[in-house]
Design an enzyme around this catalytic site. Structure first.
Site, mmCIF file in Angstrom:
data_model
loop_
_atom_site.group_PDB
_atom_site.id
_atom_site.type_symbol
_atom_site.label_atom_id
_atom_site.label_comp_id
_atom_site.label_asym_id
_atom_site.label_seq_id
_atom_site.Cartn_x
_atom_site.Cartn_y
_atom_site.Cartn_z
ATOM 1 N N GLY A 71 0.822 -1.208 0.000
ATOM 2 C CA GLY A 71 0.000 0.000 0.000
ATOM 3 C C GLY A 71 0.854 1.256 0.000
ATOM 4 N N THR A 72 1.907 1.223 0.777
ATOM 5 C CA THR A 72 2.797 2.394 0.868
ATOM 6 C C THR A 72 3.382 2.743 -0.493
ATOM 7 O OG1 THR A 72 3.342 1.888 3.168
ATOM 8 C CG2 THR A 72 4.888 3.285 1.971
ATOM 9 N N THR A 236 10.531 -7.414 -12.230
ATOM 10 C CA THR A 236 9.875 -8.704 -12.464
ATOM 11 C C THR A 236 8.737 -8.893 -11.474
ATOM 12 O OG1 THR A 236 11.926 -9.622 -13.284
ATOM 13 C CG2 THR A 236 10.265 -11.198 -12.567
ATOM 14 N N CYS A 324 3.472 4.804 24.030
ATOM 15 C CA CYS A 324 4.527 3.916 24.500
ATOM 16 C C CYS A 324 4.750 2.704 23.615
ATOM 17 C CB CYS A 324 4.226 3.458 25.906
ATOM 18 S SG CYS A 324 4.562 4.757 27.091
#
Lengths: 391, 284
Positions: A71-72, A236, A324
């Site tokens: 997706g990126t 490819t 965190c």
């Protein structure tokens, strides 16, 4: 320990049928689809089939599908292409709640002199289209707005946005990574010019993705080299991955109704039970239109990573908007953009379901979660004081 | 997923000494809900008031914050107050078999709470203690988390830190908007290299017109890019004498720390333009 997997917006299980479909294309049918022999040719046929299946899920034409690695990559390719096509336009519009796949690209471009507008959202995570109408102008090259938010599941009115973008002659791209397979799409009747999707969010393997590219929309490739993907994405082909993505898209089309009935019911039950069994909670984006599989809940006065670790001890996999967990110190940019108070943002947990989620999974979460929250509130110097005044 | 040691996991899952001591001799409180972690430490002393006989804690925070608090109470029980003051954040981390570097601030928080508790007990007034950070003596560097230069210099020195990223991992400073990262780098240079503080060259005499231009320049080049990075923005409304009126936009508008941000803008303008500048936030 058996996993109770409720983190499907992070990644999904590869469907067994998808794995079966791709398996022969490693050790047996390993030919290169570009080769001029029968051995490559038979793979080419399967790649074509995968393209047809992917297009069918989107209501698009096969030649409008460009396979990518994720997706990126699709997001990066779309935005960079638009800027190359309109070199004289120096303005990009996106939103404050985008996935980093879009937001980081835009912010890097801002450092290189582009004007970037990040649209704001309201407390429920909704956009104000009036703001878009105000900021879009003849200088705008591309508007990139996600279809559905990965953290809250809030769905944006992309068709209306696309219509506004069209009036100004800019291109409209949407990161639909979380929406594909959950929301019915029909590109044949849409204002979207480019759309990014990711395989591993819809039960295909990681490392697969696609960019929908409307016929007639000019495109400058991100990856250049060979003529693969009609020279729109050189390299490819990941044949086994593409074949898997095609199969996953076919299954997603068939299961779209399940996502919007059975999965939605499971999500609704989970949300209802959490709200009724635990005090001082709120659903982030609860009043907005949302994906059927996602719920983001904020537990006041406790910290998200601690919740996740205790859930994990019980085999339950979820994710958090807390600072965190990511190593950053600020809570999620999405929750901050929505103005979710710090007391809630640090303790926000996302449960995201899939068609593989069972009633028993939901039962387990509902059973294990309340004592975990209670235990952490007992530990917290804030929990008791605040809760005492709240009741 | 964090690579926590078995000891961290064990102290998180079964924390020792959780709770309050109703008749505690000393209480130290650091952190806040906004910061994402907070610790309240209770100490009970022996009859001669020299030795810690019991320690309990309440912690809001992640697994390593809870484990660090648990470790701290185990370490200090039985020690005299003076011995306890020698406990460093490294000792807390070592007790747990180490912490991921990004989580070192949890051990620093434990050490701080202990210092605050003892300082308060001994009547050592904590200047400007505002519930965010105990060591408020000095100038605030990180406005997001309210952290001062004196505190940063102490942590940089004690832990031998060399990069701004390390300082963020140990203290959180610089982990919010990132606006103070250049200042943190200066502090590292000052502590590690003993180099003097860099002064910006400010023009000696300014005409009103030149001053207004300079203020605009500083806002454009030094301030707004930092706000953009965090989704915020500001607009200059007016300049009258030394008073600069601004209005916050986007993420900064209505942000809980816009007061801090206004002070940051003021600090920058004083640094580059003149000492008498006052920044005023007005309604847009």
């Amino acid at each position: 320990m058996r996993e109770i997997y409720a983190d499907n917006n992070a990644t999904t299980k590869v469907d067994e049928a998808v794995f079966d479909e791709m398996r022969p294309y490693f050790c047996e049918l390993y030919g290169n689809p570009s080769s001029m022999h029968f051995f490559g040719g038979q793979v080419q046929k399967k790649v074509d089939e995968a393209r047809n299946r992917t297009a069918a899920l989107l209501g698009a034409q096969p030649e409008e599908i460009v396979f990518t690695a994720c997706g990126t990559e699709s997001d990066n390719a779309a935005i960079r292409s638009a800027l190359e096509i309109f070199p004289e336009r120096r303005h990009i519009i996106t939103t404050r709640v985008e996935h980093p796949a879009v937001l980081t690209v835009c912010r890097n471009l801002a450092k290189r002199g582009y004007r970037v507008t990040e649209l704001s959202v309201d407390g429920e995570g909704r956009l104000d289209l009036a703001e878009l109408r105000t900021v879009i102008d003849a200088d705008t090259a591309i508007v990139s707005v996600m279809f559905a938010n990965n953290e809250t599941g809030v769905v944006f009115p992309v068709e209306e946005i696309g219509a506004i973008v069209k009036e100004k002659g800019a291109l409209f791209h949407t990161d639909a990574v979380q929406a594909v397979g959950k929301i019915p799409l029909n590109m044949a009747d849409s204002t979207i010019d480019m759309l990014a999707l990711s395989g591993h969010k819809l039960h295909a393997p990681k490392g697969t993705g696609a960019l929908y590219l409307r016929k007639g929309v000019p495109f400058r490739p991100f990856m250049v080299g060979g003529h693969q993907e009609r020279s729109r994405r050189a390299g490819t082909e990941n044949t086994a991955g593409i074949i898997a993505l095609g199969k996953a898209c076919e299954l997603a089309g068939r299961n779209l109704e399940i996502e919007n009935t059975r999965v939605r019911d499971l999500r609704d039950r989970l949300e209802r039970e959490i709200m009724s069994r635990i005090g001082n909670v709120q659903v982030n984006g609860g009043k907005a239109e949302r994906l059927p599989n996602t719920v983001s809940v904020a537990f006041e006065f406790v910290e998200g990573e601690a919740i996740l670790m205790l859930l994990s001890e019980k085999g339950i996999c979820a994710s958090s908007g807390s600072a965190c967990t990511s190593g950053s110190l600020e809570p999620s940019h999405v929750l901050r953009a929505m103005g979710v108070p710090f007391t809630c943002a640090h303790g926000s947990i996302r449960f995201s379901l899939s068609r593989f989620t069972t009633d028993e999974d939901i039962d387990a979460i509902i059973r294990e979660l309340p004592p975990i929250i209670e235990r952490l509130r007992e530990l917290s110097p804030f929990g008791r004081e605040f809760l005492a005044t709240a009741h | 997923m964090w690579d926590y040691t078995d000891k961290v996991r064990e102290h998180f899952l079964n924390p020792r000494n959780v709770g309050e001591i109703p008749d505690a001799d000393a209480i130290g409180e650091v952190g806040s809900l906004a910061c994402g972690d907070a610790l309240k430490l209770y100490l009970k002393l022996d009859e001669s008031k020299t030795r810690i006989v019991d320690a309990k804690f309440q912690t809001f925070g992640c697994a390593s914050a809870i484990a660090s608090s648990s470790a701290l109470t185990e370490i200090i029980k039985g020690r005299t107050l003076d011995e306890a003051l020698n406990v460093s954040n490294q000792e807390i981390a070592e007790f747990l078999g180490g912490l991921p570097e990004e989580k070192m601030h949890c051990s620093v928080m434990g050490q701080e709470a202990l210092e605050v508790a003892i300082a308060k007990y001994r009547g050592g007034a904590l200047p400007g203690h505002d519930h965010v950070h105990p060591d408020m003596a000095g100038d605030v560097v990180c406005t997001c988390f309210g952290i001062t230069d004196q505190f940063l210099k102490k942590v940089i020195k004690e832990n031998d830190l060399h990069t701004a990223e390390q300082v963020t991992h140990f203290t959180k400073a610089g982990g919010g908007c990132g606006g103070c990262v250049p200042k943190i780098k200066e502090l590292i240079a000052e502590v590690m290299g003993g180099q003097p503080k860099k002064e910006h060259k400010r023009p000696e005499k300014l005409t009103n017109l030149r001053k207004m231009q300079l203020i605009q320049d500083v806002l454009e080049k030094e301030v707004r890019p930092l706000l953009w990075a965090d989704g915020g923005d500001l607009e200059l409304v007016d300049i009258a004498g030394g008073t600069v009126q601004i209005v916050f936009r986007k993420a900064c508008a209505g942000c809980v720390s816009s007061g801090h941000t206004a002070r940051f803008v003021e600090q920058k303008l004083r640094e580059f333009v003149a000492d008498d500048i006052r920044v005023e936030e007005v309604e847009g």
